[in-house]
Write a protein that holds these residues in place. Structure first.
Motif, short mmCIF file in Angstrom:
data_model
loop_
_atom_site.label_atom_id
_atom_site.label_comp_id
_atom_site.label_asym_id
_atom_site.label_seq_id
_atom_site.Cartn_x
_atom_site.Cartn_y
_atom_site.Cartn_z
N ARG A 279 13.00 8.58 -7.94
CA ARG A 279 14.63 7.39 -7.48
C ARG A 279 14.07 7.04 -5.78
O ARG A 279 15.58 6.21 -5.36
CB ARG A 279 15.89 8.41 -6.85
N SER A 280 12.78 7.10 -5.44
CA SER A 280 12.72 6.47 -4.04
C SER A 280 12.57 4.98 -3.57
O SER A 280 11.71 4.83 -4.94
CB SER A 280 11.75 7.14 -3.37
N CYS A 281 12.75 4.26 -3.17
CA CYS A 281 12.25 3.09 -2.76
C CYS A 281 12.66 2.48 -1.75
O CYS A 281 12.97 2.51 -1.02
CB CYS A 281 14.02 2.13 -3.60
N VAL A 282 12.30 1.11 -1.45
CA VAL A 282 12.17 0.19 -0.71
C VAL A 282 12.40 -0.09 -0.61
O VAL A 282 12.85 -1.46 -1.97
CB VAL A 282 10.84 -0.32 0.31
N TRP B 132 15.83 11.89 -4.01
CA TRP B 132 15.56 12.85 -5.22
C TRP B 132 17.06 14.00 -5.68
O TRP B 132 18.27 13.78 -4.83
CB TRP B 132 14.72 13.87 -5.02
N LEU B 133 16.86 14.38 -6.79
CA LEU B 133 17.90 14.89 -6.99
C LEU B 133 18.07 16.58 -6.57
O LEU B 133 17.68 16.94 -5.96
CB LEU B 133 17.98 15.81 -8.73
N PRO B 134 19.65 16.65 -6.38
CA PRO B 134 19.94 18.00 -5.77
C PRO B 134 19.14 19.33 -6.11
O PRO B 134 18.05 20.15 -5.51
CB PRO B 134 21.30 19.15 -6.14
N ASP B 135 18.70 19.40 -7.98
CA ASP B 135 18.32 20.62 -8.51
C ASP B 135 16.60 19.75 -7.76
O ASP B 135 15.48 21.31 -8.77
CB ASP B 135 18.42 20.64 -9.55
N GLU B 136 16.10 19.35 -7.25
CA GLU B 136 14.57 18.73 -6.58
C GLU B 136 14.55 18.91 -5.89
O GLU B 136 13.66 18.86 -5.06
CB GLU B 136 14.00 17.22 -7.53
N SER B 137 14.71 19.94 -4.73
CA SER B 137 15.16 20.07 -3.35
C SER B 137 13.97 20.50 -3.23
O SER B 137 12.50 19.86 -1.67
CB SER B 137 16.38 20.96 -2.68
N GLY B 138 13.60 21.61 -3.64
CA GLY B 138 12.12 22.22 -3.38
C GLY B 138 11.24 21.56 -3.18
O GLY B 138 9.96 21.85 -2.34
N GLU B 139 10.98 20.29 -4.94
CA GLU B 139 9.83 19.89 -4.95
C GLU B 139 9.58 18.55 -4.33
O GLU B 139 8.72 18.48 -3.86
CB GLU B 139 10.12 19.75 -5.97
N HIS B 140 10.56 18.27 -3.95
CA HIS B 140 10.99 16.43 -3.02
C HIS B 140 11.11 16.10 -1.76
O HIS B 140 11.11 15.32 -1.41
CB HIS B 140 11.53 16.08 -4.31
N ASP C 77 1.09 -1.51 0.13
CA ASP C 77 -0.02 -0.13 0.07
C ASP C 77 0.64 1.57 0.16
O ASP C 77 0.13 2.32 0.06
CB ASP C 77 -1.11 -0.20 1.00
N HIS C 78 2.17 0.93 0.80
CA HIS C 78 2.76 2.51 0.78
C HIS C 78 3.99 2.72 -0.03
O HIS C 78 4.49 3.42 -0.59
CB HIS C 78 3.28 2.25 1.84
N ALA C 79 4.77 1.14 -0.84
CA ALA C 79 5.95 1.63 -1.10
C ALA C 79 6.22 2.41 -2.12
O ALA C 79 7.34 2.87 -2.90
CB ALA C 79 6.20 0.19 -1.57
N TYR C 80 4.96 1.82 -3.36
CA TYR C 80 5.10 3.25 -4.35
C TYR C 80 4.17 4.43 -4.73
O TYR C 80 4.03 5.38 -5.71
CB TYR C 80 4.17 2.27 -5.54
#
Length: 456
Positions: A340-343, A377-385, A331-334
């Motif tokens: 790039r996030s994973c379990v 997450w990627l460095p340029d995605e910091s605000g988003e992720h 239920d939570h993994a996806y």
């Protein structure tokens, strides 16, 4: 700035290499030490420790710089940097290897596999030997050959006083016990001696992927498959998306999926039989499980966890893979926002559980599985992720609370895990014993930029 008796490189904020030298694997960590002492050997480490004590400087120790909590670097203190100390010497006749404290697991695998030998190590080749070892050390070979600490024969340690000691079953046995799972609390380990075992160079290894919609069915099958697996078969489950790795068709890249990654520590033909049922289950999206050079397999997922990306982890031990636990995972993994996030879930048992609990400071031997929730997450995605991935990991961990067995792997604790989780990693009895050793070898808690055990 000068350190008496130091022959390595001293790096301050005005040095051309300062920005590179202070950067570590987890790009969320942005700390500015006053001094980075890049050591050339054990004598340099001892000199740097004495200098730091004399000048009342905070001390951090960098081996591979891979710990997610960023314990390798501090603000306004000194980093005792072992990254130039990466030599590996193999004694083929004796079946051992001596490894310097700044080595990476890729260095160990490269040298030992030249002799058809290996020892349990991390599952990413750029992971540091020191950090993995001192926390306990889990990997694909642990069910056959035990944890990394079960293969540790001796260590050279610089103490908080700047003295150089050898720790083994015969020399400073209390320190040797504590080093095998107690983290970087007791000194700077400048070299390790490991037992080696025949392996490879070709092994049956690799991942099999299934669609995310099949997660509950795959985990239900895997529960029984893993429980009946021979000790030689190490498996790691990964839930997230299909990474864009060599051998994976482009139309499968970034598709939500569950994978079971395998390595058989024995003959390839025996490994083929051991994984046949897994490969035949359901309708795999991609099957990369095949004879492979062990060195190549050990570096196969390096590109999915690159230096400088941003990481937040939450982790716990699981009592079992009950239907209820599987439902929570599926239920939570996806639900993460970043592809790039994973379990990642590790299967224990085998040789791990057969070592007596009192033999080492590592306390999680009876664990069936360990799960680590990795926001990436990627460095340029910091605000988003950044906030979203951290919140996802926390929600996931909270949902797993009823299914935990108690305990956590200390190497998977992030910087915002409170101190109670360090005690949780060991349990009260082992923690008290570690505190006693800490009081003997580091009574002033000089080494406290770590998953800290206070002197007691």
């Amino acid at each position: 700035m000068k350190i008496d008796g130091f022959r390595g490189q001293l790096i301050t904020a005005d040095h051309a290499d300062y920005e590179t030298a202070r950067a570590i694997w987890n790009g969320t960590v942005d700390r500015r030490p006053r001094l980075i002492a890049r050591c050339s050997g054990t004598a340099d480490v001892a000199a740097a420790v004495r200098f730091a004590r004399d000048h009342d400087l905070e001390i951090t120790v960098r081996g591979g710089g891979h710990n997610v909590a960023g314990t390798a670097v501090c603000d306004d203190g000194i980093v005792i940097d072992l990254s130039a100390m990466r030599a590996v010497w193999v004694d083929r006749a004796g079946g051992t290897a001596r490894v310097q404290g700044g080595a990476l697991w890729g260095d160990v695998d490269h040298e030992t596999q030249a002799h058809g030998l290996a020892t349990t190590g991390g599952i990413v080749s750029h992971t540091g030997v020191a950090g993995v070892t001192l926390g306990g050390g889990i990997g694909f070979l642990m069910r056959k050959h035990g944890l990394v600490v079960d293969n540790l024969l001796a260590a050279e340690v610089v103490t908080a006083e700047g003295s150089i000691v050898r720790a083994s079953a015969d020399d400073h046995p209390d320190l040797f016990w504590a080093l095998r799972g107690g983290g970087g609390n007791f000194g700077v380990v400048t070299s390790f001696r490991f037992a080696l075992h025949p392996l490879g160079p070709t092994v049956m290894a690799g991942p099999v992927f299934w669609a995310a919609d099949d997660t509950a069915d795959v985990l239900g099958f895997y529960r029984d498959f893993a429980a009946d697996a021979p000790d030689e078969l190490g498996t790691v489950v990964r839930l997230g998306t299909v990474p864009p790795l060599p051998g994976i068709p482009e139309d499968q890249h970034w598709r939500p999926a569950i994978a079971v990654n395998c390595c058989y520590a024995g003959a390839v033909e025996d490994g083929e039989r051991a994984v046949r049922a897994l490969r035949g289950f359901g309708r795999p999206l991609v099957d990369l499980l095949a004879p492979s050079p062990y060195v190549a397999f050990q570096s196969g997922i390096d590109a999915t966890v690159l230096h400088g990306w941003h990481y937040r982890w939450k982790s716990t031990n699981l009592a079992d893979l009950s239907d209820e636990t599987i439902a929570v995972i599926a239920d939570h993994a996806y639900a993460a926002g970043s592809p790039r996030s994973c379990v990642v879930m590790f299967h224990f048992g085998g040789a791990v559980v057969r070592v007596p609990h009192e033999a080492t400071a590592y306390a999680g031997r009876d664990v069936a599985h360990n799960i680590v929730i990795e926001g990436v997450w990627l460095p340029d995605e910091s605000g988003e992720h950044a906030a979203a991935e951290t919140a996802w990991a926390r929600r996931f961990l909270q949902a797993l609370q009823p299914h935990r067995s108690g305990g956590v792997y200390v190497n998977f604790l992030d910087f915002d895990d409170d101190t109670s989780r360090v005690r949780e990693a060991y349990g009260d009895h082992t923690y008290r014993r570690l505190a006693e050793v800490k009081a003997k070898y580091d009574p002033d808690n000089t080494f406290h930029h770590n998953k800290n055990i206070r002197p007691g």
